[in-house]
Motif scaffolding. Structure first.
Motif, PDB file in Angstrom:
ATOM      1  N   GLU A 119       0.842  -1.196   0.000  1.00 37.33           N
ATOM      2  CA  GLU A 119       0.000   0.000   0.000  1.00 37.33           C
ATOM      3  C   GLU A 119       0.878   1.246   0.000  1.00 37.33           C
ATOM      4  N   ILE A 120       0.568   2.142  -0.900  1.00 35.83           N
ATOM      5  CA  ILE A 120       1.372   3.349  -1.077  1.00 35.83           C
ATOM      6  C   ILE A 120       0.442   4.555  -1.126  1.00 35.83           C
ATOM      7  N   GLN A 121       0.844   5.623  -0.424  1.00 33.96           N
ATOM      8  CA  GLN A 121       0.083   6.870  -0.502  1.00 33.96           C
ATOM      9  C   GLN A 121       0.578   7.688  -1.697  1.00 33.96           C
ATOM     10  N   VAL A 122      -0.379   8.236  -2.449  1.00 37.66           N
ATOM     11  CA  VAL A 122      -0.026   9.055  -3.613  1.00 37.66           C
ATOM     12  C   VAL A 122      -0.782  10.369  -3.535  1.00 37.66           C
ATOM     13  N   LEU A 123      -0.209  11.369  -4.200  1.00 38.63           N
ATOM     14  CA  LEU A 123      -0.827  12.687  -4.261  1.00 38.63           C
ATOM     15  C   LEU A 123      -0.991  13.065  -5.729  1.00 38.63           C
ATOM     16  N   ILE A 124      -2.191  13.459  -6.094  1.00 35.63           N
ATOM     17  CA  ILE A 124      -2.510  13.806  -7.492  1.00 35.63           C
ATOM     18  C   ILE A 124      -3.091  15.202  -7.502  1.00 35.63           C
ATOM     19  N   GLU A 140      -2.091  17.117 -15.329  1.00 40.82           N
ATOM     20  CA  GLU A 140      -2.222  16.212 -14.175  1.00 40.82           C
ATOM     21  C   GLU A 140      -0.846  15.733 -13.772  1.00 40.82           C
ATOM     22  N   ILE A 141      -0.551  15.876 -12.480  1.00 36.20           N
ATOM     23  CA  ILE A 141       0.732  15.422 -11.946  1.00 36.20           C
ATOM     24  C   ILE A 141       0.445  14.454 -10.789  1.00 36.20           C
ATOM     25  N   GLY A 142       1.044  13.270 -10.822  1.00 33.32           N
ATOM     26  CA  GLY A 142       0.909  12.284  -9.763  1.00 33.32           C
ATOM     27  C   GLY A 142       2.256  11.959  -9.161  1.00 33.32           C
ATOM     28  N   GLU A 143       2.298  11.780  -7.845  1.00 29.44           N
ATOM     29  CA  GLU A 143       3.576  11.551  -7.172  1.00 29.44           C
ATOM     30  C   GLU A 143       3.371  10.631  -5.982  1.00 29.44           C
ATOM     31  N   GLN A 144       4.258   9.633  -5.847  1.00 28.44           N
ATOM     32  CA  GLN A 144       4.205   8.772  -4.660  1.00 28.44           C
ATOM     33  C   GLN A 144       4.795   9.520  -3.454  1.00 28.44           C
ATOM     34  N   LEU A 145       4.101   9.392  -2.303  1.00 27.64           N
ATOM     35  CA  LEU A 145       4.561  10.063  -1.078  1.00 27.64           C
ATOM     36  C   LEU A 145       5.399   9.095  -0.247  1.00 27.64           C
ATOM     37  N   SER A 146       6.422   8.543  -0.858  1.00 25.42           N
ATOM     38  CA  SER A 146       7.267   7.571  -0.143  1.00 25.42           C
ATOM     39  C   SER A 146       8.032   8.240   1.003  1.00 25.42           C
ATOM     40  N   GLY A 147       8.469   9.485   0.807  1.00 27.28           N
ATOM     41  CA  GLY A 147       9.154  10.205   1.875  1.00 27.28           C
ATOM     42  C   GLY A 147       8.234  10.471   3.053  1.00 27.28           C
TER      43      GLY A 147
END
Length: 459
Positions: A119-124, A140-147
């Protein structure tokens, strides 16, 4: 469960509750603040992209978009019909999980996706592309919030560790605090146990002036011990005096009884003397016994048999009886012909007799009784011109078993209970009794009965 354990447990639980509440607030504020910062940064990135690609040839747009890619992200341009016009990414599985969407206003979405069974949190974020005041597409920009996930785990670990340390410190602090709080109570318990085992009254040793409720409790306990010791001393003195008082008449009765037994009734004069002495001493014992019974009755019975009493008539009756018995000059002063009140007649009569009896014992001159009233109270005064009472003794005169002059009291037959009984009866009537006296000039005892509990009539 001991009080110290309860204090320790309650303080620890309360501290844990506070820390959990604070941890939850800190965690959610941290997450919200961090996500907002990430969102603002991506929106700023979107503005930069739109400024850079504005007026740029179509073939150069894709290359420009790649320069803005971050780790595990994608950038796409979506046409009004929802189809993707351009897309660049460095994480195709992630980009494929997110479906493009055309919007006419700024939009940001934080969501959880499953990627490679994780499970990964992402921000779009989605920003409309405008040209000549018309929306031509959506960036549209999508980015994983791994940090963010890593920072969240670090924060949770820090909060958990701080909570554990706080609980441990709370346990030791609660134990220390409970020991401080319980120290005077423990001293009191030990003192009580010592009193129970030894039967000897003793006080709590107050070593430190803390000026709190516990010190107040310890001082109150010590004052109670002082009062108990005083009462025990008075009772011990009374038992000694009463034993002496009873021993004398009993010795006399026994001596005359033995005399009658040896000589019989042949000597008439001797027989009459013996009978008179036995009767006199028996009467004396009876009076002392009645005094003890009166005191016991007042201690156990708080009720009054209230009835309408003519105070003037009552005092006239007492005056007549005592004048005939003691052959003393007793004067009664009052205004009007009737003064009626609601009271327990027998007990009120007992109070007046006690006061007059003391006046007769300790004075040789006239005795005066004054009856009066005002708007608030009815007043009864008994005044004598006898030996009086020392000023330092007046405050103790109503104490149980208290006698000013013990030797003189034996001569007059006093037990030290009369004024105590009188005061208790007056208090039962919601009134008050006071005494003023000077040595060598006499004493004046005043009874105050409140009018709000009386029915008074005056002709």
């Amino acid at each position: 469960m001991k009080i110290t354990t309860k204090i320790n447990l309650l303080t620890t639980v309360w501290m844990l509750f506070i820390l959990m509440f604070i941890n939850i607030v800190v965690f959610f504020l941290f997450m919200k603040t961090t996500v907002n910062m990430e969102t603002n940064m991506i929106f700023q990135q979107a503005d930069d992209i739109l400024n850079d690609i504005h007026g740029m040839p179509t073939r150069s747009v894709e290359g420009e978009l790649k320069d803005y890619l971050t780790s595990h992200s994608y950038i796409r341009i979506i046409q009004p019909d929802g189809k993707t016009f351009y897309e660049v990414t460095n994480d195709k599985p992630f980009a494929q999980k997110i479906k493009g969407k055309f919007v006419r206003a700024d939009e940001s979405i934080q969501k959880m996706i499953t990627l490679d069974n994780e499970e990964i949190q992402v921000l779009i974020i989605r920003v409309p592309i405008q040209q000549n005041h018309h929306v031509k597409g959506t960036l549209e920009i999508g980015e994983q919030l791994s940090g963010l996930e890593m920072r969240k785990d670090i924060l949770l670990w820090i909060l958990g560790l701080c909570t554990l340390l706080a609980v441990v410190m709370s346990i030791f602090g609660g134990r220390w605090l409970s020991n401080i709080i319980m120290r005077p109570i423990s001293n009191m318990i030990r003192t009580m146990e010592d009193i129970e085992q030894s039967g000897v009254l003793k006080k709590i040793n107050i070593q430190i002036e803390t000026k709190d409720e516990l010190q107040t409790m310890a001082k109150t306990f010590n004052r109670m011990i002082d009062r108990l010791q005083n009462n025990m001393e008075k009772q011990s003195q009374f038992v000694s005096d009463a034993s002496h008082e009873l021993k004398t008449p009993l010795t006399i009765i026994k001596s005359y009884a033995n005399l009658l037994r040896r000589r019989g009734l042949h000597d008439k004069d001797l027989a009459e003397e013996a009978i008179q002495a036995i009767h006199s001493e028996a009467t004396r014992i009876q009076k002392m016994t009645e005094t003890f019974l009166d005191l016991a009755s007042l201690e156990n019975d708080q009720s009054l048999e209230m009835s309408k009493v003519d105070l003037i008539q009552l005092c006239q009756s007492i005056q007549k009886q005592l004048k005939e018995v003691y052959k003393r000059e007793i004067h009664l002063f009052y205004s009007g012909t009737s003064l009626t009140l609601l009271a327990d007649e027998l007990k009120l009569k007992q109070v007046i007799i006690i006061l007059l009896d003391n006046a007769i014992k300790y004075s040789q001159q006239k005795i005066e009784i004054f009856l009066e009233k005002n708007e608030q109270q009815t007043i009864i005064k008994v005044k004598d011109y006898g030996i009086g009472i020392p000023q330092e003794e007046i405050e103790n005169i109503f104490e149980r078993f208290y006698r000013v002059d013990k030797a003189r009291s034996r001569e007059t037959g006093g037990s030290g209970l009369g004024l105590h009984i009188a005061k208790r009866i007056v208090r039962l009537h919601k009134g008050d009794i006071k005494i003023s006296s000077h040595e060598g000039t006499g004493s004046e005892v005043t009874i105050y009965l409140p009018n709000n509990s009386l029915i008074m009539e005056e002709a």
